[in-house]
Structure formats: C-alpha cells, structure tokens
Design an enzyme around this catalytic site. Structure first.
Site: not given
Ligand code: NAD
Length: 520
Positions: A180, A204, A207-208, A257, A312, A413
């Site tokens: 997101f 994909k 969704e937020r 995450s 991140c 985090e």
């Molecule tokens: P998230 O893990 O909740 O969601 C990321 C994606 O995974 C979304 O598209 C979501 O629909 C999907 N998803 C969520 N739960 C899932 C599950 N149980 N099984 C399969 N798919 C699932 O992350 P977020 O809250 O959208 O983003 C924030 C996180 O992303 C933070 O931890 C941040 O550090 C990380 N991030 C990392 C980088 C990097 O380059 N390392 C860059 C940006 C964000």
C-alpha cells in the site's frame, strides 16, 4: 466495459475530485464504487462477494470498494496473458519500448491527477506523491533502454570453428504483487521491465490503494499496447495464492511485509517459480559526534517522518555515538515536535495520516510498548486530533529516547512516524547493534570522516547504504537491494537485476562445416 481511450482524465477527475466535496465515482466511474479488473484489454466487473473498503485516511471517507478476486478470476487474467505472449514476444524490443515512451509522456501529462489519487487513497502529501511518481517514471525511462540492456554476449572459436552465444529470452507470464505504501512507484519497479523484456504481466496492487493503478492502467491502455500484455487483478490473499500456485505463471515479484514475503516466496518456489520477494525493515542510522548536526537532523527527520514513516527505507532507530547523544537528541526532538501534520492535500502540511485506523492503533500500541520497555516518550504523537479531520488516522511524530537496544521494539518494524534513540559508546558498539537486527534493508551513517564512512560501507550488513543520506533509495538504473529478512531471492528489482530476472539465458554453441561454403 471495453477498451476506452480517453477515459483517463474522466477517471482521474472522478477520483481526484473527491475530498473537494464531490461524492460520486470512487471506483473510478461515476456512481460505481466497485474497482474493476483489467483483463485481456477489457475492464471487467468482478463477481467477488467479498469487498474491502478503500478509505481516505485523512478524512475517513469511503472512496471505493476493492473486490477480492477468486482463483477463477486470477486464472482468467493469466490466460489473457498467456494468449498475448506469443505475439508480444515476437514484437521487436525496439517496437515494444515505443509503448513505454508513450506511457512516459502520459504519466508526465497526468502527474498531478495521479498524485492527487495517491494522496486521497494513501494519505501522503501531494509533494510526496509527486516524488513517488517521478521515481516510477524513472523506471519507465530505464526500461526504454531494453534493446541494449537485453543484449547477450558471444565468443568466436571457443574451440576452432565453434562459436558460443548467450541470448536472453522472455520467460512468459510473470506476476507482480505490491503493497500500500507506494501505490504507483512499486508497481513501476516491475511493470516496465517485465513487458519491455517481452513478458506479459498480471499485476495485483494492494487492495487498500487500488485507485492509483486503476488510473495508471487507463493511461497504459491509451498507449495502444496489445490486449493481454498487462492485466490488473484486484484482490488479497486468495488472488496472491492463486498467482503463486498457477502453473502458467513463470515468475513472481512481491513487495510487502516480511511474514507475507516469506510465505509467498516459499509457496511460489514450491511450484518451481522464479521469485524476488522484498520484505519489511527496521532501518538504523548511526550519528557520529563529528556529523554536521543541522544537516543530519533535517535529513533524518525527513527519513523517519516523511510519508508518515511508512517507507521501507524510513529510519526507525538512531544510534548516537559519544556527544551526538545530546546534540542530535535535542535537535531531532525539536524537529519532530515542529512538523505540521494534517491532510496531505493541504500544501502547508508536512506529514499526512497513516494508512488506517488499524495502523494507527498498532503504532500507538508499539509506542506504549517502547515506554514499558524503558524508553522516555520525549515527543508523543499518540492521540493526535486534527481540526476538521477528526475521522482521520493520524499519529504525530514520536521520539522514544533511550530505547534499550535489546528490547523487542528495537527489532520490531513500526511502519509509522516513530524514531527510537539508542546510545552507543563507540562505533564498534553501534555496528554491533546494527548486526543484531534481523532486517537488512538500509543502514545509514552521518559523519564528516572518510575513514569512518569507508568502514561503515565495508561492514554494515544491509543492502542499501547511505552515507549522509537518510533514504538510500537506489535510482532505477541500480537494483533496489535488501538483505536478511528484508529480501528473499537473488535478483532484485530495478536496473540490470530486473533484466536478468525477467529473462532466461540461452546458450547456443554452433559449428558450421567449412565444406559448406564451397557450394557458393
Ligand atoms: P502486506 O504484506 O500486508 O501486503 C503486501 C501484498 O501482499 C498486498 O498486495 C496484499 O494484498 C498481499 N497480502 C497480504 N496478506 C497476505 C497473505 N496473508 N497472503 C498472501 N498475500 C497477502 O504489506 P503492506 O502492509 O501492504 O505494506 C507494508 C509492508 O511492506 C511493510 O512491512 C514494508 O516494510 C514493506 N515494504 C517493503 C519494501 C521493500 O522494498 N523491502 C518496499 C515497500 C514496502
């Protein structure tokens, strides 16, 4: 709905006008809050029964509803990409990039509209949204170099009369799953390289925040790129798992995450896919007493509190060495307390809300935990109330002073505007703290000493290193690195890594008899 050129400004207008008193058109089209998929060149209404509300985090206003796609809808998108692949793969690279050149122009033309949609659904300020788009556009520009970047190499006479050549070929259908916090930039870490290399894509988005790529996809459609080359499916866990399991998807790029990154990596690898999964972070900065404190304070405040700490690469722990404890501690506390927090659409605001009420509660609970662990809440952002935005999800900048380095919070985090201060007696001790961290996304040092800087660059266990830099985000022509629990895979997003990730290398060894030439 069919391919509709010229729709972008309409959609952008609908969504972007929200927050200014208009009530229609959240999902992108007037009166319909349902966010459509884009599959095989057509906009399709999902049959999903489960929907996620897309909420403006500054106002609490409902903007749209994201359908959570079923495995069947994902399958339809993958099949559209499979059908488009043979012709796309045969399209010369020099022709493929013409669509990207057009896209670059359209993204520039609609930059303000896109930025407004990012601010509405994500909450970051308009300036931050524009900066994010610039980074996205930069990736489109780099991918326009594919006719050179994708070239292989060769050597004549590896044995007399035998030549050997390496060529790069696209994989087929690839998928990208994004978070997101950068609704535009992160999809563009993958999309331009994937298609420039000759693959077809299923994206994909989170969704937020589905509306940014909804608008971007309308712009992509206007480039005239053939149907099925780029498909967008909206959804959550079911859609992600369907992409991981699908036998016709060859590679998956994921950002999110750490627990999800790990699960996606394991699941997709089990079906033989090529994977790159970027995870969460806990970024440390070390401030030495010889640093330019004014510069360090300004840059670290921007890193810790910019985008409400939801980057991140946001600095989360500042380790002060020697006298820096006092000088930096005082300066950063003053900087944190003075930031103007509010609705990102207001140009005087320096920090917007966090993504939602749940995040707000989670972050406030982590601040409570820091206090219980022994830190002093020197600047307290809990319970923030913004006049006129009472339904927004705000946490103001927070400083936790003297967080014990062995506390749970020092390794957790936060993903919010919270900076912990930890003191170390020496550079050795500061580096040890860094080494303890399970994450390795970014590490920074502030100093005026070249020797200290070199040692840090050499020893710091992280993929992105900043020396007097607070957000060490690699430009598009370098890979976005990441170590330890922050990355699972080998090849990263962006730059040459992206080209390698999205292509298969084929080695050809040839022998031609000299006798043959006598025929002519
Ligand atoms: P998230 O893990 O909740 O969601 C990321 C994606 O995974 C979304 O598209 C979501 O629909 C999907 N998803 C969520 N739960 C899932 C599950 N149980 N099984 C399969 N798919 C699932 O992350 P977020 O809250 O959208 O983003 C924030 C996180 O992303 C933070 O931890 C941040 O550090 C990380 N991030 C990392 C980088 C990097 O380059 N390392 C860059 C940006 C964000």
């Amino acid at each position: 709905m069919t391919r509709a050129s010229g729709a972008a400004s309409r959609v952008g207008g609908d969504v972007a006008s929200r927050g200014q008193g208009m009530s229609a058109g959240g999902g992108g089209r007037s009166g319909d809050l349902h966010v459509p998929h884009y599959i095989g060149g057509t906009w399709q209404r999902s049959a999903a029964a489960e929907l996620v509300d897309v909420i403006n985090p500054a106002t609490g206003e409902l903007l749209a509803r994201t359908p959570l796609a079923s495995a069947d809808e994902v399958d339809a998108a993958v099949h559209a990409a499979v059908s488009a692949f043979p012709a796309w793969r045969r399209t010369p690279p020099g022709e493929r990039i013409q669509y990207l050149f057009r896209l670059r122009g359209l993204l520039e033309e609609h930059l303000d509209e896109l930025a407004r949609v990012i601010t509405l659904e994500n909450g970051k300020t308009l300036a931050e949204a524009r900066a994010e788009l610039r980074r996205g556009i930069e990736n489109v520009e780099v991918a326009c170099g594919i006719p050179m970047l994708m070239q292989g190499y060769n050597l004549e006479d590896v044995t007399p009369g035998v030549d050997e050549t390496l060529i790069r070929q696209p994989l087929g259908v690839v998928a990208a799953i994004t978070p997101f916090n950068f609704p535009a930039m992160i999809p563009f870490w993958f999309l331009p390289y994937a298609v420039a290399c000759g693959n077809t894509l299923v994206l994909k988005p989170s969704e937020r925040v589905p509306l940014t790529m909804r608008l971007a996809m309308e712009l992509i459609e206007r480039t005239g790129i053939p149907a099925g080359v780029i498909n967008v499916v909206n959804g959550g866990r079911t859609a992600v798992e369907a992409l991981c399991d699908h036998p016709m998807v060859r590679a998956v790029s994921f950002v999110g995450s750490t627990p999800v990154a790990k699960a996606v990596y394991t699941r997709a690898a089990a079906s033989g896919k090529r994977m790159q999964c970027q995870g969460g972070a806990k970024n440390f900065v070390i401030v030495l007493p010889d640093a330019d404190m004014q510069l360090a304070t300004q840059i670290i405040a921007d890193s810790a509190f910019g985008c409400a700490g939801q980057r991140c690469l946001a600095v989360s722990v500042a380790v002060t060495v020697g006298d820096a404890q006092r000088t930096f501690g005082d300066a950063i506390a003053a900087a944190a307390a003075s930031l103007r927090v509010g609705d990102g659409l207001d140009s005087s605001v320096q920090m917007g809300p966090v993504i939602g009420v749940e995040s707000q509660r989670r972050i406030e609970t982590l601040i409570d935990q820091g206090a219980r662990d022994g830190a002093r809440v020197r600047v307290d952002g809990r319970g923030a109330r913004i006049a006129g935005r009472e339904r927004g999800s705000f946490v103001k900048p927070t400083i936790l002073d003297g967080l014990p380095p062995t506390s749970t919070l020092a390794e957790t985090e936060v993903f919010g505007p919270v900076l912990s201060l930890v003191h170390a007696d020496s550079v050795d001790q500061a580096l040890e703290l860094l080494a303890r961290s399970p994450y390795g996304n970014q590490a920074s040092l502030f100093t005026t000493s070249g020797a200290a800087a070199r040692r840090f660059r050499y020893e710091a266990p992280a993929g992105n290193i900043g020396i007097n830099i607070g957000v060490a985000a690699p430009m598009a022509y370098f890979p976005f690195s990441g170590w330890k629990e922050s990355f699972f895979g080998i090849l990263h997003g962006q730059g040459r890594d992206a080209v390698e990730f999205y292509t298969e290398s084929k080695v050809v060894i040839e022998r031609w008899s000299r006798q043959e030439t006598r025929k002519f």
